[in-house]
Design an enzyme around this catalytic site. Structure first.
Site, PDB file in Angstrom:
ATOM      1  N   GLN A 132     -89.805  -7.304  11.673  1.00 40.25           N
ATOM      2  CA  GLN A 132     -89.985  -6.345  12.682  1.00 40.25           C
ATOM      3  C   GLN A 132     -88.902  -4.903  12.159  1.00 40.25           C
ATOM      4  O   GLN A 132     -89.252  -4.032  12.417  1.00 40.25           O
ATOM      5  CB  GLN A 132     -89.689  -6.555  14.046  1.00 40.25           C
ATOM      6  CG  GLN A 132     -90.899  -7.222  14.858  1.00 40.25           C
ATOM      7  CD  GLN A 132     -90.696  -8.797  14.448  1.00 40.25           C
ATOM      8  OE1 GLN A 132     -89.877  -9.237  13.447  1.00 40.25           O
ATOM      9  NE2 GLN A 132     -90.906  -9.658  15.470  1.00 40.25           N
ATOM     10  N   LYS A 161     -84.402 -11.294  19.636  1.00 39.92           N
ATOM     11  CA  LYS A 161     -85.103 -11.871  18.613  1.00 39.92           C
ATOM     12  C   LYS A 161     -84.278 -12.771  17.749  1.00 39.92           C
ATOM     13  O   LYS A 161     -83.061 -12.729  17.481  1.00 39.92           O
ATOM     14  CB  LYS A 161     -85.456 -10.616  17.484  1.00 39.92           C
ATOM     15  CG  LYS A 161     -85.996 -10.919  16.331  1.00 39.92           C
ATOM     16  CD  LYS A 161     -87.057 -11.855  16.442  1.00 39.92           C
ATOM     17  CE  LYS A 161     -88.348 -11.232  17.182  1.00 39.92           C
ATOM     18  NZ  LYS A 161     -89.311 -12.435  17.567  1.00 39.92           N
ATOM     19  N   ARG A 212     -97.396 -15.086  25.785  1.00 35.77           N
ATOM     20  CA  ARG A 212     -96.245 -14.933  25.163  1.00 35.77           C
ATOM     21  C   ARG A 212     -95.252 -15.465  25.970  1.00 35.77           C
ATOM     22  O   ARG A 212     -95.052 -14.632  27.086  1.00 35.77           O
ATOM     23  CB  ARG A 212     -95.700 -13.746  24.260  1.00 35.77           C
ATOM     24  CG  ARG A 212     -96.863 -13.832  23.022  1.00 35.77           C
ATOM     25  CD  ARG A 212     -96.060 -12.790  21.941  1.00 35.77           C
ATOM     26  NE  ARG A 212     -94.870 -13.359  21.216  1.00 35.77           N
ATOM     27  CZ  ARG A 212     -93.707 -12.412  20.608  1.00 35.77           C
ATOM     28  NH1 ARG A 212     -94.114 -10.907  20.769  1.00 35.77           N
ATOM     29  NH2 ARG A 212     -92.958 -12.862  20.220  1.00 35.77           N
ATOM     30  N   ASP A 237     -84.963  -9.230  25.237  1.00 36.36           N
ATOM     31  CA  ASP A 237     -86.281 -10.061  25.625  1.00 36.36           C
ATOM     32  C   ASP A 237     -86.496 -10.468  27.101  1.00 36.36           C
ATOM     33  O   ASP A 237     -87.256 -10.136  27.905  1.00 36.36           O
ATOM     34  CB  ASP A 237     -86.966 -11.054  24.603  1.00 36.36           C
ATOM     35  CG  ASP A 237     -88.268 -10.940  24.846  1.00 36.36           C
ATOM     36  OD1 ASP A 237     -88.739 -10.226  24.101  1.00 36.36           O
ATOM     37  OD2 ASP A 237     -89.085 -11.925  25.185  1.00 36.36           O
ATOM     38  N   ARG A 239     -96.138  -5.881  20.435  1.00 40.68           N
ATOM     39  CA  ARG A 239     -94.792  -6.738  20.853  1.00 40.68           C
ATOM     40  C   ARG A 239     -93.772  -6.101  21.290  1.00 40.68           C
ATOM     41  O   ARG A 239     -93.944  -4.714  21.429  1.00 40.68           O
ATOM     42  CB  ARG A 239     -94.799  -7.602  19.378  1.00 40.68           C
ATOM     43  CG  ARG A 239     -94.836  -7.129  17.994  1.00 40.68           C
ATOM     44  CD  ARG A 239     -94.052  -6.034  17.758  1.00 40.68           C
ATOM     45  NE  ARG A 239     -92.548  -6.161  17.918  1.00 40.68           N
ATOM     46  CZ  ARG A 239     -91.630  -5.212  18.091  1.00 40.68           C
ATOM     47  NH1 ARG A 239     -92.125  -4.053  17.924  1.00 40.68           N
ATOM     48  NH2 ARG A 239     -90.605  -5.653  18.473  1.00 40.68           N
ATOM     49  N   GLY A 240     -92.733  -6.623  21.662  1.00 40.82           N
ATOM     50  CA  GLY A 240     -91.453  -6.116  22.131  1.00 40.82           C
ATOM     51  C   GLY A 240     -91.971  -6.175  23.770  1.00 40.82           C
ATOM     52  O   GLY A 240     -93.059  -5.948  24.358  1.00 40.82           O
ATOM     53  N   ALA A 241     -90.805  -6.720  24.384  1.00 44.52           N
ATOM     54  CA  ALA A 241     -90.988  -7.214  25.769  1.00 44.52           C
ATOM     55  C   ALA A 241     -91.509  -5.968  26.650  1.00 44.52           C
ATOM     56  O   ALA A 241     -92.603  -6.429  27.455  1.00 44.52           O
ATOM     57  CB  ALA A 241     -89.616  -7.524  26.437  1.00 44.52           C
TER      58      ALA A 241
HETATM   59  O1  MRU Z   1     -91.521 -11.021  18.873  1.00 47.08           O
HETATM   60  P1  MRU Z   1     -90.911  -9.568  19.254  1.00 47.08           P
HETATM   61  O2  MRU Z   1     -91.285  -8.696  18.116  1.00 47.08           O
HETATM   62  O3  MRU Z   1     -92.013  -9.279  20.374  1.00 47.08           O
HETATM   63  O4  MRU Z   1     -89.761  -9.708  19.771  1.00 47.08           O
HETATM   64  C1  MRU Z   1     -89.143  -8.342  20.072  1.00 47.08           C
HETATM   65  C2  MRU Z   1     -87.590  -8.353  20.498  1.00 47.08           C
HETATM   66  O5  MRU Z   1     -86.639  -9.207  20.494  1.00 47.08           O
HETATM   67  C3  MRU Z   1     -87.094  -7.092  21.148  1.00 47.08           C
HETATM   68  O6  MRU Z   1     -85.462  -7.014  20.783  1.00 47.08           O
HETATM   69  C4  MRU Z   1     -87.366  -7.059  22.665  1.00 47.08           C
HETATM   70  O7  MRU Z   1     -88.656  -7.496  23.066  1.00 47.08           O
HETATM   71  C5  MRU Z   1     -86.893  -5.760  23.404  1.00 47.08           C
HETATM   72  S1  MRU Z   1     -87.929  -4.535  23.016  1.00 47.08           S
HETATM   73  C6  MRU Z   1     -87.604  -3.343  23.876  1.00 47.08           C
END
Ligand code: MRU
Length: 299
Positions: free
Chosen positions: A150, A202, A79, A191, A49-51
């Site tokens: 997270q 998030k 996603r 994201d 996870r994480g963009a």
């Molecule tokens: O649902 P997630 O854990 O994928 O959400 C992640 C976030 O919101 C992060 O802040 C974002 O993707 C940036 S990660 C460098």
């Protein structure tokens, strides 16, 4: 390029190994993907996870699918909020260096969710800034980040590994700490960022930005250029993922809410650009972002 010790994604030429973030911090196990469908499933189920990390994994998924249109479509649907792109470790390092210049000695830095090594190719955006500012004797306040935790599971783990002093709080404590003068700066990841500087991140980020404004606390967003989506005019056009009810009703095998109750579970929210003090990119920091200023980043 030196990576951090955390390796969320390992490409083995014919297969992709993903650190299964669902089991962190208890277990360090990797999931092996040999097909695009397996990668899409891993993204959907939050193994990765994480963009930026999603972007990397999806790119390798397309390679595993031999670039087939179907593979691309399956991955694009896994996603919706994250734009698919390849993360650039060098961009994270540059963001870290530029961002660290904004952090004063002994700052107490609040962050939300996990925008760290685990969410990228291996250094982090918001946590990249924190890593780069480590020598300034900073400390971190990690918000737990309901409902998927997270912050509690991943950011706290990265900070413990990195030996950066870190205090974990539940999300609803953030305003209290701000009102007591216990937070010097907030740094989060993004994201997706719209052309006018509205930031999707998030769920809970928007509330933090509002509270930071109320208390005169700088609110920074750290994100590589690949997170910007210039085709999206403003935040209202960013698709917001709704995740399964189970994540709100309980956690793992424990359920605390009654069966039959209605649930909402939007995974992201949008912070309007006017609440953002600055966006830290690998090409420079855009203070008080506007559409015009952001456009310059791409010319
Ligand atoms: O649902 P997630 O854990 O994928 O959400 C992640 C976030 O919101 C992060 O802040 C974002 O993707 C940036 S990660 C460098």
């Amino acid at each position: 390029m030196k990576k951090s010790a955390v390796q969320p994604i390992r490409w083995r030429g014919d297969r992709l190994e993903l650190l299964d973030q669902r089991f962190l911090p208890d277990k360090t196990v990797y999931v092996t993907c040999r097909t695009a469908e397996q990668v899409a499933k891993a993204i959907k189920e939050m193994v990765v996870r994480g963009a930026p990390a999603i972007g990397c994994a999806a790119a390798f998924g397309v390679v595993l699918g031999k670039g087939a249109k179907k593979a691309y479509e399956v991955l694009a649907k896994s996603r919706p909020t994250a734009a698919i792109y390849e993360e650039d470790l060098a961009a994270n390092r540059a963001i870290g260096e530029l961002g660290a210049q904004l952090i004063k000695e002994r700052s107490r830095v609040m962050t939300h969710c996990n925008a760290g090594a685990l969410a990228t190719a291996g250094y982090g955006t918001a946590l990249g800034v924190i890593r780069s500012a480590k020598g300034k004797k900073i400390s971190v306040i990690a918000n737990e980040t309901r409902p998927y935790l997270q912050g509690a599971r991943l950011t706290a783990w990265e900070m413990v590994q990195e030996k950066i002093p870190c205090t974990l709080i539940t999300d609803n404590m953030a305003g209290h700490l701000m009102s007591r003068g216990e937070v010097d700066v907030v740094i989060v990841g993004a994201d997706r960022i719209a052309a006018n500087g509205d930031v999707a991140n998030k769920i809970g980020t928007y509330a933090l930005a509002v509270m930071a404004k109320r208390h005169g606390i700088p609110f920074y967003v750290a994100a590589p250029l690949s997170t910007f989506d210039p085709k999206i005019p403003d935040g209202s056009h960013i698709p917001i993922e709704e995740r399964p009810a189970d994540e709100v009703l309980g956690y793992r095998k424990t359920r605390w809410a009654p069966k039959g109750v209605k649930v909402r579970n939007p995974a992201f929210d949008v912070t309007p650009a006017d609440l953002v003090t600055g966006i830290i990119t690998e090409k420079g920091v855009v203070m008080h972002p506007t559409r015009e200023q952001l456009q310059k980043l791409f010319t």
